[in-house]
Write a protein that holds these residues in place. Structure first.
Motif, mmCIF file in Angstrom:
data_model
loop_
_atom_site.group_PDB
_atom_site.id
_atom_site.type_symbol
_atom_site.label_atom_id
_atom_site.label_comp_id
_atom_site.label_asym_id
_atom_site.label_seq_id
_atom_site.Cartn_x
_atom_site.Cartn_y
_atom_site.Cartn_z
ATOM 1 N N MET A 19 -0.588 -7.646 4.079
ATOM 2 C CA MET A 19 -1.714 -7.540 3.144
ATOM 3 C C MET A 19 -1.361 -6.523 2.043
ATOM 4 O O MET A 19 -0.982 -5.395 2.350
ATOM 5 C CB MET A 19 -2.940 -7.092 3.941
ATOM 6 N N ARG A 20 -1.452 -6.928 0.769
ATOM 7 C CA ARG A 20 -1.148 -5.992 -0.319
ATOM 8 C C ARG A 20 -2.248 -4.943 -0.441
ATOM 9 O O ARG A 20 -3.420 -5.239 -0.276
ATOM 10 C CB ARG A 20 -1.052 -6.756 -1.640
ATOM 11 N N GLN A 21 -1.860 -3.733 -0.783
ATOM 12 C CA GLN A 21 -2.830 -2.634 -0.920
ATOM 13 C C GLN A 21 -3.614 -2.772 -2.230
ATOM 14 O O GLN A 21 -4.753 -2.370 -2.328
ATOM 15 C CB GLN A 21 -2.111 -1.269 -0.925
ATOM 16 N N THR A 22 -2.943 -3.269 -3.246
ATOM 17 C CA THR A 22 -3.573 -3.376 -4.565
ATOM 18 C C THR A 22 -3.216 -4.722 -5.190
ATOM 19 O O THR A 22 -2.115 -5.234 -4.962
ATOM 20 C CB THR A 22 -3.085 -2.234 -5.505
ATOM 21 N N PRO A 23 -4.125 -5.288 -5.982
ATOM 22 C CA PRO A 23 -3.763 -6.550 -6.645
ATOM 23 C C PRO A 23 -2.792 -6.336 -7.803
ATOM 24 O O PRO A 23 -2.193 -7.296 -8.307
ATOM 25 C CB PRO A 23 -5.110 -7.060 -7.171
ATOM 26 N N PHE A 24 -2.640 -5.064 -8.240
ATOM 27 C CA PHE A 24 -1.849 -4.811 -9.446
ATOM 28 C C PHE A 24 -0.362 -4.747 -9.145
ATOM 29 O O PHE A 24 0.066 -4.445 -8.029
ATOM 30 C CB PHE A 24 -2.308 -3.505 -10.106
ATOM 31 N N LEU A 25 0.420 -4.988 -10.173
ATOM 32 C CA LEU A 25 1.865 -4.825 -10.085
ATOM 33 C C LEU A 25 2.180 -3.355 -10.333
ATOM 34 O O LEU A 25 1.355 -2.632 -10.909
ATOM 35 C CB LEU A 25 2.541 -5.703 -11.144
ATOM 36 N N PRO A 26 3.362 -2.867 -9.919
ATOM 37 C CA PRO A 26 3.686 -1.465 -10.163
ATOM 38 C C PRO A 26 3.652 -1.125 -11.660
ATOM 39 O O PRO A 26 3.935 -1.972 -12.505
ATOM 40 C CB PRO A 26 5.116 -1.334 -9.624
ATOM 41 N N LYS A 27 3.312 0.153 -11.934
ATOM 42 C CA LYS A 27 3.171 0.569 -13.337
ATOM 43 C C LYS A 27 4.525 1.075 -13.861
ATOM 44 O O LYS A 27 4.716 2.270 -14.075
ATOM 45 C CB LYS A 27 2.129 1.690 -13.413
ATOM 46 N N ARG A 28 5.461 0.212 -13.984
ATOM 47 C CA ARG A 28 6.803 0.515 -14.483
ATOM 48 C C ARG A 28 7.419 -0.827 -14.867
ATOM 49 O O ARG A 28 6.914 -1.880 -14.467
ATOM 50 C CB ARG A 28 7.655 1.192 -13.409
ATOM 51 N N PRO A 29 8.489 -0.822 -15.654
ATOM 52 C CA PRO A 29 9.147 -2.098 -15.928
ATOM 53 C C PRO A 29 9.521 -2.796 -14.623
ATOM 54 O O PRO A 29 9.923 -2.153 -13.651
ATOM 55 C CB PRO A 29 10.390 -1.689 -16.724
ATOM 56 N N LEU A 30 9.343 -4.099 -14.591
ATOM 57 C CA LEU A 30 9.361 -4.846 -13.317
ATOM 58 C C LEU A 30 10.648 -5.632 -13.091
ATOM 59 O O LEU A 30 11.312 -6.041 -14.051
ATOM 60 C CB LEU A 30 8.186 -5.825 -13.313
ATOM 61 N N LYS A 31 10.945 -5.817 -11.821
ATOM 62 C CA LYS A 31 12.027 -6.732 -11.462
ATOM 63 C C LYS A 31 11.380 -8.114 -11.302
ATOM 64 O O LYS A 31 10.529 -8.307 -10.435
ATOM 65 C CB LYS A 31 12.668 -6.305 -10.144
ATOM 66 N N VAL A 32 11.789 -9.025 -12.174
ATOM 67 C CA VAL A 32 11.119 -10.331 -12.248
ATOM 68 C C VAL A 32 12.136 -11.448 -11.976
ATOM 69 O O VAL A 32 13.256 -11.411 -12.505
ATOM 70 C CB VAL A 32 10.502 -10.537 -13.658
ATOM 71 N N ALA A 33 11.742 -12.413 -11.164
ATOM 72 C CA ALA A 33 12.581 -13.608 -10.970
ATOM 73 C C ALA A 33 11.863 -14.813 -11.540
ATOM 74 O O ALA A 33 10.657 -14.983 -11.331
ATOM 75 C CB ALA A 33 12.848 -13.827 -9.479
ATOM 76 N N VAL A 34 12.596 -15.646 -12.273
ATOM 77 C CA VAL A 34 12.069 -16.945 -12.696
ATOM 78 C C VAL A 34 12.767 -17.986 -11.820
ATOM 79 O O VAL A 34 13.980 -18.189 -11.921
ATOM 80 C CB VAL A 34 12.308 -17.206 -14.197
ATOM 81 N N LEU A 35 11.987 -18.587 -10.947
ATOM 82 C CA LEU A 35 12.513 -19.573 -9.993
ATOM 83 C C LEU A 35 12.310 -20.966 -10.592
ATOM 84 O O LEU A 35 11.167 -21.397 -10.773
ATOM 85 C CB LEU A 35 11.763 -19.414 -8.660
ATOM 86 N N GLY A 36 13.424 -21.605 -10.952
ATOM 87 C CA GLY A 36 13.343 -22.872 -11.702
ATOM 88 C C GLY A 36 13.628 -22.615 -13.171
ATOM 89 O O GLY A 36 13.147 -23.339 -14.046
ATOM 90 N N SER A 37 14.434 -21.569 -13.431
ATOM 91 C CA SER A 37 14.633 -21.089 -14.812
ATOM 92 C C SER A 37 15.317 -22.110 -15.715
ATOM 93 O O SER A 37 15.203 -22.009 -16.932
ATOM 94 C CB SER A 37 15.452 -19.801 -14.794
#
Ligand code: NAP
Length: 343
Positions: free
Chosen positions: A1-19
């Motif tokens: 269960m996630r603690q918060t709905p928000f993403l971290p407040k820093r530049p993010l590591k992002v994956a595009v699956l099906g890029s």
């Protein structure tokens, strides 16, 4: 269960699956255009695309085959590789406490998965448990228009006919239409391999699987997803979906029955003030939205608003929207933006 709905407040590591696909390529463009805060971008596709080079923000990125390790420490996955692939990687993504924003229909009707069009139900995005679904493309375009009109008078019934471009079936279908058009003009045989029939100078009813009620899956997606997004579980909706030989951007003819009378001029005014919509309506010159008007553009174009002569509370209208952009990639990135704290 996630603690918060928000993403971290820093530049993010992002994956595009099906890029490497139609939606994936557009996702890359939109992440760049909107300067989405990214510290590392991972391009994931199948082994067919392994090693494919892609320019992103002046850098050359390599496309990888999708494996477990590509999700290590990831914050956000934007998926457009189809439902079975999203299902396959869901637990791996959840193990990283990452958020999945998914373009497929795999999770859209799950009770604990928000189905979000940011201009319509942005608040739902924060009720996620690690997965947010991006609605079906025709439904996104439709609800963008229905939602503001429902604020003038409650909508009772909606009947839609779609004119869906070939890019809705992916990159390979677009290539096939170009090839078969050339062949048609040369008088060569039309053997289609991606779509069931040739679309060159032709059209056919949507090729998604047929259901027991004689509606196809695409048509029932419009019914069920519209109800969920608008939070109107009893809304009467019926749709007929058609593929047409347009490369990009879907069109929809929409008939709406309201509880009260809605004057076309009031509907026009409301829509012209609504986010994500522009009006193209020139009766004198018979000029209304066309797919070419919206190709590569964020806004959905609406026009031809007129009183339904067959029903006192009815309204007819026409829209065109770039379904790869607002109907998929843009909407997904807008959802991700809702999860960035203080944005
Ligand atoms: P597409 O052009 O065919 O692209 C499919 C992507 O999935 C490609 O990058 C492909 O990689 C990748 N893929 C296939 N098998 C894979 C695997 N085993 N592992 C990892 N990646 C794999 O399709 P699309 O039109 O972009 O649609 C993608 C999804 O978005 C679908 O669920 C579709 O229903 C949904 N969607 C599409 C639209 C639209 O207008 N096209 C709109 C809304 C939603 P390779 O190139 O390496 O094969």
């Amino acid at each position: 269960m996630r603690q918060t709905p928000f993403l971290p407040k820093r530049p993010l590591k992002v994956a595009v699956l099906g890029s490497s696909g139609a939606v994936g390529s557009e996702l890359l463009k939109i992440l760049e255009e909107r300067d989405f805060p990214i510290s590392e971008l991972r391009l994931l596709s199948s082994e067919r695309s392994e090693g494919k080079k892609v320019k992103w923000k002046g850098e050359e990125l390599l496309t990888k085959n999708t494996t477990d390790k590509e999700f290590f420490n990831i914050d956000l996955v934007l998926a457009s590789a189809g439902g079975s692939i999203s299902r396959k990687w869901l637990s791996t993504i959840k193990d990283q406490n990452a958020v999945l924003i998914d373009n497929s229909s795999a999770f859209r009707l799950d009770n604990d998965v928000p189905l979000v069009v940011p201009e319509v139900n942005s608040g739902d995005a924060l009720k996620h448990n690690g997965v947010i679904a991006n609605p079906n493309c025709t439904t996104i375009l439709l609800t963008l228009v229905l939602s503001p009109l429902n604020n003038i008078s409650t909508i009772k019934r909606v009947i839609i006919s779609t004119y869906q471009s070939v890019s809705g079936a992916g990159q390979l279908a677009m290539e096939e239409l170009k090839l078969l058009t050339e062949r048609y003009l040369k008088g060569d045989p039309q053997n289609s391999q991606v779509l069931p029939y040739s679309l060159a100078f032709n059209l056919f009813l949507h090729n998604s699987p047929m259901l027991s009620n004689n509606y196809c899956e695409e048509e029932m997606k419009m019914v069920n997803e519209t109800r969920k997004i608008l939070n109107m579980p009893d809304l009467k909706v019926s749709s007929t979906c058609v593929r047409v030989p347009v490369l990009r951007a879907h069109s929809e003819s929409i008939n709406i029955e309201f509880e009260g009378i809605v004057q076309p001029k009031d509907a026009l005014e409301k829509l012209s003030q609504s986010a994500g919509i522009e009006i193209i309506e020139d009766y004198e010159n018979n000029r209304f939205p066309m797919p070419n008007d919206v190709m590569g553009r964020d806004n959905v174009a609406v026009g031809r608003l007129r009183a339904d002569i067959s029903h006192p509370n009815g309204l007819e209208l026409w829209l065109c929207g770039d379904q790869i952009r607002k109907g998929a990639a843009l909407n997904a990135v807008q959802i991700a933006e809702l999860l960035i704290p203080d944005k």
